[in-house]
Design an enzyme around this catalytic site. Structure first.
Site, PDB file in Angstrom:
ATOM      1  N   GLU A  45      -3.109   3.305   1.908  1.00 52.33           N
ATOM      2  CA  GLU A  45      -2.830   1.869   1.884  1.00 52.33           C
ATOM      3  C   GLU A  45      -2.391   1.426   3.270  1.00 52.33           C
ATOM      4  OE1 GLU A  45      -0.790   0.102  -1.358  1.00 52.33           O
ATOM      5  OE2 GLU A  45      -1.260   1.755  -2.715  1.00 52.33           O
ATOM      6  N   CYS A  68       0.272   6.714  -6.079  1.00 54.91           N
ATOM      7  CA  CYS A  68      -0.510   7.951  -6.028  1.00 54.91           C
ATOM      8  C   CYS A  68       0.344   9.211  -6.046  1.00 54.91           C
ATOM      9  CB  CYS A  68      -1.414   7.948  -4.789  1.00 54.91           C
ATOM     10  SG  CYS A  68      -2.735   6.732  -4.859  1.00 54.91           S
ATOM     11  N   LYS A  77      -9.397 -11.839 -12.024  1.00 53.86           N
ATOM     12  CA  LYS A  77      -9.583 -11.037 -10.816  1.00 53.86           C
ATOM     13  C   LYS A  77     -11.000 -11.208 -10.284  1.00 53.86           C
ATOM     14  CE  LYS A  77      -7.670  -6.995 -10.898  1.00 53.86           C
ATOM     15  NZ  LYS A  77      -7.417  -5.565 -11.182  1.00 53.86           N
ATOM     16  N   THR A  85      -8.759   9.300  -9.488  1.00 52.92           N
ATOM     17  CA  THR A  85      -8.040  10.580  -9.467  1.00 52.92           C
ATOM     18  C   THR A  85      -7.769  11.005 -10.903  1.00 52.92           C
ATOM     19  OG1 THR A  85      -7.001   9.970  -7.378  1.00 52.92           O
ATOM     20  CG2 THR A  85      -6.011  11.783  -8.594  1.00 52.92           C
ATOM     21  N   LEU A 140       5.963  15.047   8.640  1.00 55.26           N
ATOM     22  CA  LEU A 140       7.225  15.763   8.770  1.00 55.26           C
ATOM     23  C   LEU A 140       8.304  14.763   9.185  1.00 55.26           C
ATOM     24  CD1 LEU A 140       7.783  18.818   8.348  1.00 55.26           C
ATOM     25  CD2 LEU A 140       7.953  19.020  10.824  1.00 55.26           C
TER      26      LEU A 140
END
Length: 437
Positions: A156, A264, A35, A122, A254
């Protein structure tokens, strides 16, 4: 400033690139040498609009480089951002803190002078306090190294804008010096007038999971209404539009349909509920389990409706699945509703052909049992049913008359309420969607 970014996945690579473009000297660190090599050569290892161009710009400026050396990072950085993943732990709803703990431990070994470590991952509330003690006992500089928390709010497909022009910034700090360092690091962002909320470490940790839980709740609420609409003959699309006029509710998120996925929302609400139970307040967020359940039921109901469109049996029927990523403008297939539905239909004997503009390679690796095509029209050729599962713009813009020329039968299931139902029906299609008559 000299900044390091530990972890060069979606969050870390985006953060490192953008901070370099904003004028800082940045070192990105990852244990994955391949990477590091790809990023160093100018290749972004995932799909994100606008990021490859910024990577080229940052590398050419000389302000960005990548390494596998934590020692190099420790010697270089004044502020170190922790951006590693916190996936769901295997066999549990809890967040897996392996990568956070390992990265902070390894970095701390090389911190010999005053520095600030900033968590962006997170994490369960209470993690920052534990990491602060880990740093204090592991870093040669000891108490000279402070910890702050700065949660990320990236979407994203919009990550560059969300990094360069966020709607707010949250600084969880324990000293004025920590706040000063964060304000200096984000000076180009704050110069645009972006609001800043300075708070405790615990509150900063909670902001991200609380925000994701609220969004998941809003999405699942309208999908729960879709279940009611299906039982009563009402139209959830019209219901959602009527609710959106109420300024207390609003129309954002909505949107009825197949529900949420990705890396996530699903794992964050599960980890939040798990952590709340550990803290003895599980009943306070117990509704999150029903939110998760509603979300899952929409996938199962989608399969049921596709089976209905096929006359009660999909065995041997060709199904064109438009979409694999969990959302448009992304190649992320983690917990993707689209692939979940496609795989379930294949398990029922359907001949499922998938196309996605960006996620084909990832989908093939994860679901080799499915067939794949080169375009929406390619997979739709001679199909018994077309199923829209990810609302890419190019799928929204398909002319129903043109699609009708290649399919075997004019049947379409709109899993995202993304198509003009009147236009498709006018072109002779049998149109179905969740929560619509």
């Amino acid at each position: 400033m000299n900044l390091t970014v530990i972890g060069t996945g979606y969050l870390g690579a985006t953060h490192a690139i953008c901070m370099a473009v904003m004028g800082h000297d940045v070192v990105g660190v990852d244990v994955d040498a391949s990477k590091v090599e790809r990023l160093s050569s100018g290749e972004v290892p995932f799909f994100e609009p606008g990021l490859p161009e910024l990577l080229t710009k940052a590398l050419e400026s000389g302000r960005l480089r990548f390494t596998t050396s934590f020692q190099e990072a420790g010697e270089f950085g004044d502020v170190h951002f922790i951006c590693v993943g916190t996936p769901q732990r295997k066999g549990s709803e809890a967040a897996d803190m392996t990568y956070v703990d390992a990265s902070v431990t390894e970095l701390s070994k090389h911190l010999h002078r005053r520095a600030l470590v900033v968590g962006k991952s997170t994490v369960p509330v209470g993690t920052a306090a534990r990491l602060a003690e880990l740093i204090r006992t592991t870093a040669p500089a000891g108490d000279q190294v402070e910890l702050a928390w700065n949660p990320e709010f990236l979407r994203e497909g919009f990550a560059v804008d969300d990094t360069m022009k966020p709607d707010r910034m949250v600084f969880g700090v324990t000293s004025a010096w920590s706040e000063e360092q964060l304000r200096a690091a984000f000076a180009p962002v704050l110069a645009q007038g972006v609001p800043v909320k300075v708070t405790s470490l615990q509150t900063a940790e909670l902001v991200k999971v609380a925000a994701n839980s609220f969004l998941a709740t809003k999405i699942s609420y309208i999908n729960a209404m879709a279940e009611v609409c299906e039982a009563t003959g009402a139209d959830v699309h019209d219901l959602a539009e009527a609710l959106a006029y109420d300024e207390r509710i609003g129309g954002k998120f909505l949107r009825p349909g197949l529900g949420f996925g990705g890396g996530c929302l699903p794992k964050d609400i599960r980890a939040f509920a798990h952590r709340a139970e550990e803290l003895g307040v599980g009943q306070a967020v117990g509704f999150l389990r029903e939110i998760d359940g509603i979300n899952g039921r929409r996938r199962a109901r989608t399969v049921d409706l596709v089976v209905e469109l096929c006359g009660g049996n999909v065995a041997g029927k060709k199904i064109a699945a438009l979409g694999a990523a969990f959302k448009p403008n992304s190649d992320d297939i983690r917990d993707a509703p689209a692939l979940d539905v496609a795989s379930t239909l294949a398990g029922l004997g359907a001949d499922v052909h998938v196309f996605d503009p960006a996620a084909m390679d990832n989908a093939r690796k994860a679901h080799p049992e499915l067939s794949y095509g080169s375009s929406a029209f390619d997979v739709a050729r001679d199909a018994d049913v077309v199923v829209l599962l990810t609302e890419w713009t190019e799928f929204r813009e398909i002319a129903p008359e043109a699609m009708a020329e290649v399919v075997g039968a004019r049947r379409i299931f709109d899993g995202r309420h993304a198509l003009n139902s009147d236009a498709w029906r006018a072109a002779g299609w049998e149109y179905k969607a969740l929560g619509r008559p």
